[in-house]
Design an enzyme around this catalytic site. Structure first.
Site, PDB file in Angstrom:
ATOM      1  N   ILE B  74      89.943  38.104  62.912  1.00  0.00           N
ATOM      2  CA  ILE B  74      90.830  39.220  63.251  1.00  0.00           C
ATOM      3  C   ILE B  74      91.641  38.866  64.497  1.00  0.00           C
ATOM      4  O   ILE B  74      91.204  38.086  65.333  1.00  0.00           O
ATOM      5  CB  ILE B  74      90.045  40.533  63.484  1.00  0.00           C
ATOM      6  CG1 ILE B  74      88.941  40.316  64.533  1.00  0.00           C
ATOM      7  CG2 ILE B  74      89.474  41.067  62.201  1.00  0.00           C
ATOM      8  CD1 ILE B  74      88.380  41.589  65.098  1.00  0.00           C
ATOM      9  N   ASN B 114      80.505  38.780  63.391  1.00  0.00           N
ATOM     10  CA  ASN B 114      81.003  37.749  64.301  1.00  0.00           C
ATOM     11  C   ASN B 114      82.329  38.190  64.924  1.00  0.00           C
ATOM     12  O   ASN B 114      83.293  38.480  64.218  1.00  0.00           O
ATOM     13  CB  ASN B 114      81.198  36.445  63.516  1.00  0.00           C
ATOM     14  CG  ASN B 114      81.465  35.269  64.431  1.00  0.00           C
ATOM     15  OD1 ASN B 114      82.000  35.427  65.524  1.00  0.00           O
ATOM     16  ND2 ASN B 114      81.086  34.099  63.981  1.00  0.00           N
ATOM     17  N   VAL B 116      84.718  36.634  66.268  1.00  0.00           N
ATOM     18  CA  VAL B 116      85.929  35.883  65.926  1.00  0.00           C
ATOM     19  C   VAL B 116      86.148  35.798  64.418  1.00  0.00           C
ATOM     20  O   VAL B 116      87.043  35.099  63.954  1.00  0.00           O
ATOM     21  CB  VAL B 116      85.922  34.458  66.538  1.00  0.00           C
ATOM     22  CG1 VAL B 116      86.029  34.537  68.044  1.00  0.00           C
ATOM     23  CG2 VAL B 116      84.704  33.673  66.102  1.00  0.00           C
ATOM     24  N   GLU B 117      85.336  36.502  63.659  1.00  0.00           N
ATOM     25  CA  GLU B 117      85.590  36.547  62.219  1.00  0.00           C
ATOM     26  C   GLU B 117      86.042  37.956  61.849  1.00  0.00           C
ATOM     27  O   GLU B 117      87.191  38.301  62.019  1.00  0.00           O
ATOM     28  CB  GLU B 117      84.356  36.067  61.441  1.00  0.00           C
ATOM     29  CG  GLU B 117      84.121  34.564  61.710  1.00  0.00           C
ATOM     30  CD  GLU B 117      82.938  33.974  60.967  1.00  0.00           C
ATOM     31  OE1 GLU B 117      82.663  34.405  59.835  1.00  0.00           O
ATOM     32  OE2 GLU B 117      82.291  33.066  61.519  1.00  0.00           O
ATOM     33  N   MET B 118      85.132  38.824  61.413  1.00  0.00           N
ATOM     34  CA  MET B 118      85.561  40.170  61.049  1.00  0.00           C
ATOM     35  C   MET B 118      85.422  41.154  62.214  1.00  0.00           C
ATOM     36  O   MET B 118      85.990  42.246  62.171  1.00  0.00           O
ATOM     37  CB  MET B 118      84.773  40.654  59.841  1.00  0.00           C
ATOM     38  CG  MET B 118      85.190  39.906  58.579  1.00  0.00           C
ATOM     39  SD  MET B 118      84.053  40.246  57.250  1.00  0.00           S
ATOM     40  CE  MET B 118      85.012  39.737  55.836  1.00  0.00           C
TER      41      MET B 118
END
Lengths: 347, 306
Positions: B74, B114, B116-118
């Site tokens: 994101i 996470n 830096v992911e979702m």
């Protein structure tokens, strides 16, 4: 007659009481037997799961003996999943209720020991893959080195010696580690420029390091008492089961004996009632056919029985007087004293 | 029945005891849950700002990963690890490069939470899904307790069980079709066995069933400590799950940090860092040809359409 009637009443009451008691005993016996059945099933499930876990544990151990061998690691994973499924099957059941807190504790320690073994197996897989590769490559290298090193006999002897020591490692024969290390150092000094020899050295050193660690893992694993714990739990369950079986057998036999005693009492009681009934039948016949008019009332003074002679003599039919008070027949012919006496008798 | 299938399994194991085994054509899957899982897999609702779905980094039409060195989460945040393919993940013994999730279900929570992911929290995702009437009714129909984080993971895991790629040319070759792969690929498979690759890359997933150190014979200068991050044991430094080689031709770039762009370079790196040996260029080429024969059939459930 009244005495006979009362006795009959008493005996039938006792009979019904005995009968209901008999049913209660049967019911208790039924529930007790189904409890025994449930206990046996529980024990069988536990024994089955633990037996399977023991077999799987043995299979895990065989992996640790397959050092320096190629292993399809899907196999270890498959066995682990099976072991965990058996553990789960035991965990979804209420162990504490079925076998007590102590067994639950033992099961938890089995879980912990299994986790340790699994972790050790994971380390073993990693290292075994490496040593297998090293040995595999060392054999491969030797073919090439033989051709290349024909000229220099010293190095050839050195390589042969190292290779021999490595073979000793593979066969678990005690080898002279200090000598091997010295030979490796010598080889390193004299032939750093030959790439194949550097590979040879690198793999030999790596192999030494890794086999060392594998030996440590194997020692660690041999100290994990998973097999003993499983066996111990099985024997605890077995002893517990046998103890319970003995108790339960005794109680069940006692219940059955009890039921038979009640049954005997029931038969005895039934025979007495039958004799009583026969006697009453005789009286009934005598009354029925008596020339005297006979009227029987219940305590509420309602007529419950009249005989044939009554019907003939009074002119009342049975149907007319049933349930009525005998005073309907009061004719005035008798003295009040007679009625008073009659009432007193009826009472 | 049960005994017979065990017997058959035994026969199959014997037949394919050759260390690499073909994938099954399908697995036992609850198709209704898988359908829900598929909807969730493609839905960016799982991310904090509704921009990233599972499919963003696991492109099912391109090998099940994103073809990037590191994935973007994101707000354009860059991840720190190469996204592994979702295909055949069900056959891996653990999930993630460091094996921190024991199965697909446990894995689902990772990317969602996470940052830096979702960058999402599970309670918030559950809240969003509950607010969506379509998801709410789907969950209610399939699960007695409706929308929960666990059921969300279960549905996605169920869908991922359908994401397997059977029928690769090499699998057909293993099953007896001699013409399924080229002569060079056959030579590659021979080398794959003889040079020791198979020692780590074995089983039905051609890997994915053990950990090993990245950089055994040469320091690989990895910044990621791998399994050490999970266990904190010194000996677990730089240990990673040995990846599956199925569909490897489609999953560039390679290694956990995506440092290698081509399959050829990846094989060369493996020979030097992992096997500690030299291989001739034509041997590398043959192995690459073999690896390319591991590309399987994309399952029908991977289609985007509902």
């Amino acid at each position: 007659l009244k005495r006979y009637g009362d006795k009959w009443q008493e005996r039938t009451d006792r009979f019904s009481l005995l009968l209901s008691f008999f049913f209660v005993v049967l019911l208790v016996l039924f529930f007790y037997l189904s409890k025994i059945d449930r206990d046996i099933t529980n024990y069988n499930v536990y024994r089955h799961e633990l037996d399977q876990m023991r077999i799987l544990n043995d299979k895990f151990d065989t992996f640790f003996y397959r050092t320096y061998r190629f292993i399809d690691y899907d196999e270890t994973e498959r066995l682990e999943k099976q072991f965990e499924a058996h553990l789960d099957a035991l965990n979804v059941r209420n162990v504490a209720d079925e076998f007590g807190e102590d067994v639950l504790k033992q099961l938890h320690s089995i879980e912990r020991e299994y986790a340790r073994k699994k972790a050790a197996l994971e380390d073993f897989k990693t290292l075994n893959a490496r040593v297998t590769n090293s040995i595999h490559y060392l054999y491969d290298l030797r073919k090439t080195l033989e051709k290349k090193l024909l000229v220099s006999t010293d190095i050839k002897i050195l390589v042969d010696n190292i290779f021999f020591s490595i073979s000793q490692i593979l066969m678990d024969i005690p080898f002279d580690e200090a000598r091997l290390k010295k030979e490796l150092d010598t080889l390193q000094k004299c032939c750093a420029e030959e790439t194949l020899l550097t590979y040879f050295l690198q793999h030999s050193r790596q192999l030494l390091k890794d086999t060392d660690r594998i030996q440590k893992i194997k020692t660690d694993v041999s100290h994990i008492p998973l097999a003993v714990s499983l066996e111990h739990l099985l024997s605890v369950l077995y002893k517990d089961y046998m103890k319970h079986r003995k108790e339960q057998k005794l109680i069940a036999v006692l219940l059955i004996v009890f039921a038979f005693v009640i049954l005997a009492l029931l038969i005895y009681s039934y025979r007495r009632i039958r004799r009583n009934t026969r006697e009453l039948e005789a009286f009934r016949f005598a009354i029925e056919k008596s020339d005297n008019a006979i009227v029987i009332t219940n305590p509420e003074r309602e007529i419950v029985y009249v005989n044939e002679a009554f019907e003939e003599k009074s002119g009342y039919s049975k149907e007319e007087v049933m349930g009525k008070n005998p005073n309907i027949m009061k004719s005035g012919l008798m003295s009040d004293a007679f009625y008073a006496e009659m009432n007193a008798t009826l009472a | 029945m049960w005994q017979r299938s065990v017997w058959l399994l035994g026969i199959c194991t014997l037949l394919y005891a050759g260390a690499v085994r073909p994938l099954p054509a399908s697995l036992d899957v609850d198709m209704k849950k898988a359908a829900l899982g598929k909807a969730l897999f493609f839905d960016p609702i799982l991310s904090r700002d509704n921009t990233i779905s599972c499919a963003t980094c696991h492109d099912l039409q391109n090998g099940g990963d994103d073809g990037l060195r590191f994935s973007y989460g994101i707000k354009g945040a860059e991840g720190v690890i190469n996204a592994p393919t979702v295909y055949n993940a069900v056959f891996n013994f653990r999930q993630f490069w460091d094996g921190r999730a024991k199965d697909l279900k446990e894995q689902v929570y990772g990317p969602i939470e996470n940052p830096v992911e979702m960058g999402e929290s599970l309670p918030h995702v559950v809240k969003k899904l509950k607010a969506n009437s379509r998801y709410r009714s789907l969950f209610d129909r399939l699960y007695s307790d409706g929308v929960t984080a666990e059921n969300l993971a279960d549905a996605i895991a169920e869908y991922e069980k359908t994401l397997i790629t059977p029928d690769a040319p090499f699998d057909r070759y293993l099953k007896g079709d001699q013409n399924a792969i080229s002569k060079q690929a056959k030579e590659g498979y021979r080398l794959f066995r003889e040079k020791g690759c198979i020692i780590c890359h074995n089983g039905q997933n051609v890997g994915g069933n053990l950990y090993n150190k990245f950089g055994i014979y040469k320091d690989a200068n990895s910044t990621n400590l791998g399994r050490y991050n999970v266990t904190k044991r010194e000996e677990d430094k730089y240990l990673f799950r040995v990846p599956s080689l199925r569909n490897v031709a489609l999953t560039a770039p390679y290694m956990h940090d995506g440092r290698i762009k081509t399959l050829h370079e990846a094989v060369v790196l493996m020979t030097q860092y992992q096997l500690g040996r030299f291989m001739a260029p034509e041997e590398i080429d043959a192995i690459v040809a073999f690896l390319k024969s591991l590309t399987g059939r994309v399952p029908p459930t991977a289609e985007r359409s509902p």
